[in-house]
Design an enzyme around this catalytic site. Structure first.
Site, PDB file in Angstrom:
ATOM      1  N   GLY A  37      32.717  27.891  28.843  1.00  0.00           N
ATOM      2  CA  GLY A  37      33.486  27.078  29.403  1.00  0.00           C
ATOM      3  C   GLY A  37      32.440  26.360  30.355  1.00  0.00           C
ATOM      4  O   GLY A  37      31.850  26.890  31.007  1.00  0.00           O
ATOM      5  N   THR A  43      31.833  24.807  31.179  1.00  0.00           N
ATOM      6  CA  THR A  43      30.771  23.901  31.556  1.00  0.00           C
ATOM      7  C   THR A  43      31.308  22.767  32.407  1.00  0.00           C
ATOM      8  O   THR A  43      32.392  22.264  32.169  1.00  0.00           O
ATOM      9  CB  THR A  43      30.159  23.310  30.279  1.00  0.00           C
ATOM     10  OG1 THR A  43      29.740  24.375  29.458  1.00  0.00           O
ATOM     11  CG2 THR A  43      29.008  22.401  30.596  1.00  0.00           C
ATOM     12  N   ILE A  44      30.483  22.344  33.373  1.00  0.00           N
ATOM     13  CA  ILE A  44      30.780  21.086  34.054  1.00  0.00           C
ATOM     14  C   ILE A  44      29.607  20.159  33.831  1.00  0.00           C
ATOM     15  O   ILE A  44      28.463  20.597  33.707  1.00  0.00           O
ATOM     16  CB  ILE A  44      31.076  21.270  35.557  1.00  0.00           C
ATOM     17  CG1 ILE A  44      29.851  21.777  36.337  1.00  0.00           C
ATOM     18  CG2 ILE A  44      32.277  22.160  35.784  1.00  0.00           C
ATOM     19  CD1 ILE A  44      28.943  20.715  36.872  1.00  0.00           C
ATOM     20  N   TYR A  65      40.158  26.002  27.086  1.00  0.00           N
ATOM     21  CA  TYR A  65      39.010  25.721  27.946  1.00  0.00           C
ATOM     22  C   TYR A  65      38.173  24.563  27.411  1.00  0.00           C
ATOM     23  O   TYR A  65      37.940  23.572  28.075  1.00  0.00           O
ATOM     24  CB  TYR A  65      38.141  26.973  28.110  1.00  0.00           C
ATOM     25  CG  TYR A  65      36.817  26.643  28.757  1.00  0.00           C
ATOM     26  CD1 TYR A  65      36.779  26.051  30.018  1.00  0.00           C
ATOM     27  CD2 TYR A  65      35.624  26.866  28.093  1.00  0.00           C
ATOM     28  CE1 TYR A  65      35.576  25.705  30.603  1.00  0.00           C
ATOM     29  CE2 TYR A  65      34.415  26.529  28.678  1.00  0.00           C
ATOM     30  CZ  TYR A  65      34.398  25.953  29.931  1.00  0.00           C
ATOM     31  OH  TYR A  65      33.206  25.608  30.494  1.00  0.00           O
TER      32      TYR A  65
END
Length: 541
Positions: A356, A357-358, A506
Site C-alpha cells: 500500500g 504507497t504515497i 488499498y
C-alpha cells in the site's frame, strides 16, 4: 513548451493549480507541511521531506516511519536518483524460511505476507537524511516540526482514509503492536474522528536531532531490533547499522521527443520505459484519444514489459540481464512486432541480446523539482508497530522470490523487487515534469497511461490524471475502472482481453501527483494536478 488542451472531458472536482512554488501530495495536511517549508525559505527538497514525514502520520494506511523510499531530484541541469529501499537481514535464506514455515507443493519455502518475517530494514528515514545532506537548506530537525505537531495534537480522519483503514483491520488486528497504535477503542477510526499518535512525536524529535541515525544506530534501532526479536525475527543491530541508501543514475528512454526518467532496478520503473519504447513503433495519435485501438496497444505494450519485468528484474547484483539489455531499441522493436493490433495475446518473456504507497511532487521557483515516493506496501505493511513510537514497519520481504535460481531469490542483505517508482520527464536536457502514480503494480501502468494522454493526445495534467484507467493484473488479465466508457470495455473484450475485477481497497487504480513546468525561464511557473482518487491536493504560491 507544450501546448495542452486545457478542458477536462472527465467528471472531476479537481482543476489544475498554477503557481511558482508547488507541493502536491495525497493528503492536504502533508501538502501544507511542505508549503510551510517553502514559505520559511526552504527549497523543494526541504518541502518534500517535511511533507513525507507528515504523511506518515496522516496517511498511515499507505506509509510509515518503517517504510522505504525512492526519489528523483532535478537540480542544476541533472536528474539525481536515490534508492532508499532496505535490505534483508543477514540471516534470511531459503533454508531459514523452509525450516520455520515449511514448503509448499512445489517444494518452495513458504514465507509470511505479514508479521516480523516480512520486514526488511526500513530505508525511508535514511533516505530523508541522504536527500537533506545533498540538497537541503533548512536544518533537518526543523523539517520534522509539522509531523511533531500533528502527532501530538492529532488530526481528523477523512472519508477515503477511513475506508482503507477499516479494510485493513481484519487482517492486521492481531499483529504485534497494531491494535494498540491503529485501533483506538478496538476499531479503525471513523470519518470525522480525531486520531493521535503521541509517541511518534518523540520519535520524530529523535530522528530530527540525530539526522536520522536514531533509526539505525541509536535507541530507536535497539528498541526495534529487541521488539522484532521478541516476536521471533532474526534482525540484528548490524542489519540496521550497515544499511545505507544509494545514489543511482536514473535510466531514460525517449518518447515523442521527450525523455522519460525512471530509477534502475530493484524497482519496476524500467517497465514503464520498456512500454514506451515498445509503443514508439506505433502512431497512437492517428488512432484517436480513448479509442479501443489505442487502449489495446497500450495494454499489450504493458503486458510485454511485465513479462520481462517479472522474469529478469531484481537486486542489480543478481540480475541475469542488465537494464541496458532490456531497453535496447532493437530488442524493444522486435517485441513490438509481437503485438497483434486486432487481438489480445498472451506473451512470455523475451530473450534480450547478451551483453500500500504515497507519492508526492514538489517544485520551487529556483527550478528544483522533486519526484518522491515512499511506502509500507500492502497498506499498513507488515502490520507490526513498535509500541509508543509510531513506527509501523513495511513488509517488503514479500517482494522476494522463493524459487531457487530466480534473480530475485531470497538471500542475505539483498534488496527485494520493489513496486514503488518516481517518474520524471525532460525535454532536450531541460526539466519538464515531476510525476508519479502510487499503487503497487499500477505504478508503471499509471506512468504509461498518463504520459500517452499528455504527449500523444495533448491532454493537460489534471485531465490525464482524472481519466479512467485500466490495470494489467499479475495473471495478465485486465481490470478496468468503473468509470470507463462501456463501449471501450466491450471493444477490449471483443479483442480477447480477459476482464477480471480485482477487489483491492488499498491499491485500486492508483493515485497520481503531477507538476508540469510551463516555461523555460520559469516566469510562468508550473501547472499541478492532484488525483481525486485520494484525499490530497496541490497547494502553492
Amino acid at each position: 513548451m507544450k501546448s495542452f488542451h486545457w478542458h477536462n472531458p472527465y467528471p472531476s472536482v479537481r482543476i489544475p493549480l498554477f503557481a511558482r512554488n508547488i507541493v502536491s501530495t495525497s493528503h492536504p495536511l502533508a501538502a501544507q507541511a511542505g508549503l510551510r517549508m517553502l514559505y520559511a525559505g526552504g527549497n523543494a527538497v526541504d518541502a518534500a521531506i517535511a511533507a513525507a514525514a507528515t504523511i506518515t502520520m496522516v496517511e498511515p494506511v499507505s506509509c510509515g516511519l518503517g517504510g522505504d523510499a525512492f526519489a528523483i531530484v532535478w537540480h542544476e541541469g541533472q536528474a539525481h536518483g536515490l534508492n532508499a529501499s532496505g535490505h534483508s537481514p543477514a540471516a534470511w535464506s531459503a533454508d531459514y524460511f523452509a525450516k520455520k514455515y515449511g514448503r509448499n507443493e512445489k517444494g518452495e519455502p513458504n514465507a509470511p505476507k505479514r508479521g516480523v518475517d516480512s520486514v526488511t530494514v526500513p530505508g525511508v528515514v535514511a533516505g530523508w537524511a541522504a536527500l537533506h545532506r545533498k540538497f537541503g537548506r533548512l536544518p533537518f530537525a526543523d523539517l520534522m516540526a509539522p509531523a511533531i505537531e500533528i502527532a501530538k495534537r492529532g488530526y481528523v480522519v477523512s472519508p477515503i482514509l477511513a475506508h482503507k483503514w477499516a479494510a485493513a483491520v481484519p487482517e492486521l488486528k492481531d499483529q504485534p503492536g497494531f491494535a494498540q497504535a491503529f485501533m483506538p477503542g478496538g476499531r479503525a477510526p471513523a470519518v470525522g474522528e480525531r486520531f493521535c499518535l503521541p509517541g511518534a512525536a518523540k520519535t520524530f524529535e529523535a530522528i530530527g536531532q540525530s539526522d536520522g541515525q536514531a533509526m539505525y544506530t541509536g535507541d530507536l534501532a535497539k528498541r526495534l531490533v529487541a521488539y522484532l526479536n521478541s516476536h521471533g525475527s532474526s534482525h540484528t543491530l548490524d542489519d540496521f547499522a550497515s544499511y545505507e541508501p544509494q545514489w543511482v543514475e536514473p535510466l531514460q528512454k525517449d518518447y515523442r521527443g521527450y525523455t522519460l526518467h525512471e530509477l534502475p532496478p530493484n524497482g519496476q520503473g524500467i517497465a514503464a520505459l520498456m512500454a514506451v519504447g515498445i509503443l514508439d513503433s506505433f502512431d497512437l495519435r492517428a488512432l484517436g484519444l480513448d479509442s479501443v485501438a489505442s487502449h489495446h496497444l497500450q495494454i499489450e505494450a504493458m503486458k510485454l514489459a511485465f513479462a520481462d519485468l517479472y522474469r529478469y528484474v531484481a537486486d542489480p547484483t543478481s540480475m541475469q540481464m542488465s537494464a541496458e539489455q532490456l531497453l535496447e531499441p532493437a530488442y524493444l522493436a522486435e517485441r513490438a512486432k509481437l503485438i497483434d493490433p486486432n487481438r489480445a495475446t498472451n506473451f512470455g518473456p523475451g530473450v534480450p541480446q547478451a551483453g500500500g504507497t504515497i507519492y508526492m511532487s514538489v517544485a520551487d521557483e529556483s527550478g528544483m523539482m522533486v519526484s518522491f515516493i515512499q511506502s509500507n506496501y500492502m497498506g499498513f505493511g507488515s502490520g507490526v508497530v513498535l509500541p509508543d513510537s509510531g513506527i509501523s514497519l513495511q513488509n517488503r520481504g514479500v517482494g522476494f522470490s522463493m524459487q531457487a535460481g530466480s534473480a530475485n531469490e531470497i538471500g542475505p542483505r539483498k534488496r527485494p523487487f520493489h513496486t514503488i517508482i518516481p517518474g520524471f520527464l525532460s525535454l532536450a536536457g531541460r526539466p519538464v515534469m515531476s510525476f508519479g502514480v502510487m499503487g503497487g503494480d499500477m505504478q508503471p501502468q499509471g506512468h504509461l497511461q498518463t504520459l500517452v494522454r499528455m504527449l500523444d493526445y495533448d491532454q493537460q495534467p489534471q485531465a490525464a490524471c482524472c481519466a479512467p484507467r485500466w490495470k494489467v493484473n499479475r495473471d495478465f488479465t485486465l481490470d478496468v475502472e468503473s468509470t470507463m466508457d462501456p463501449a471501450i470495455v466491450a471493444g477490449l473484450t471483443a479483442m480477447g482481453h480477459e476482464l477480471k475485477s480485482v477487489e483491492d481497497p488499498y491499491m485500486d487504480f492508483g493515485a497520481g501527483q503531477f507538476i508540469w513546468r510551463l516555461s523555460e525561464d520559469l516566469e510562468d511557473g508550473y501547472a499541478a494536478a492532484s488525483d481525486s482518487r485520494r484525499d490530497g491536493q496541490a497547494v502553492g504560491f
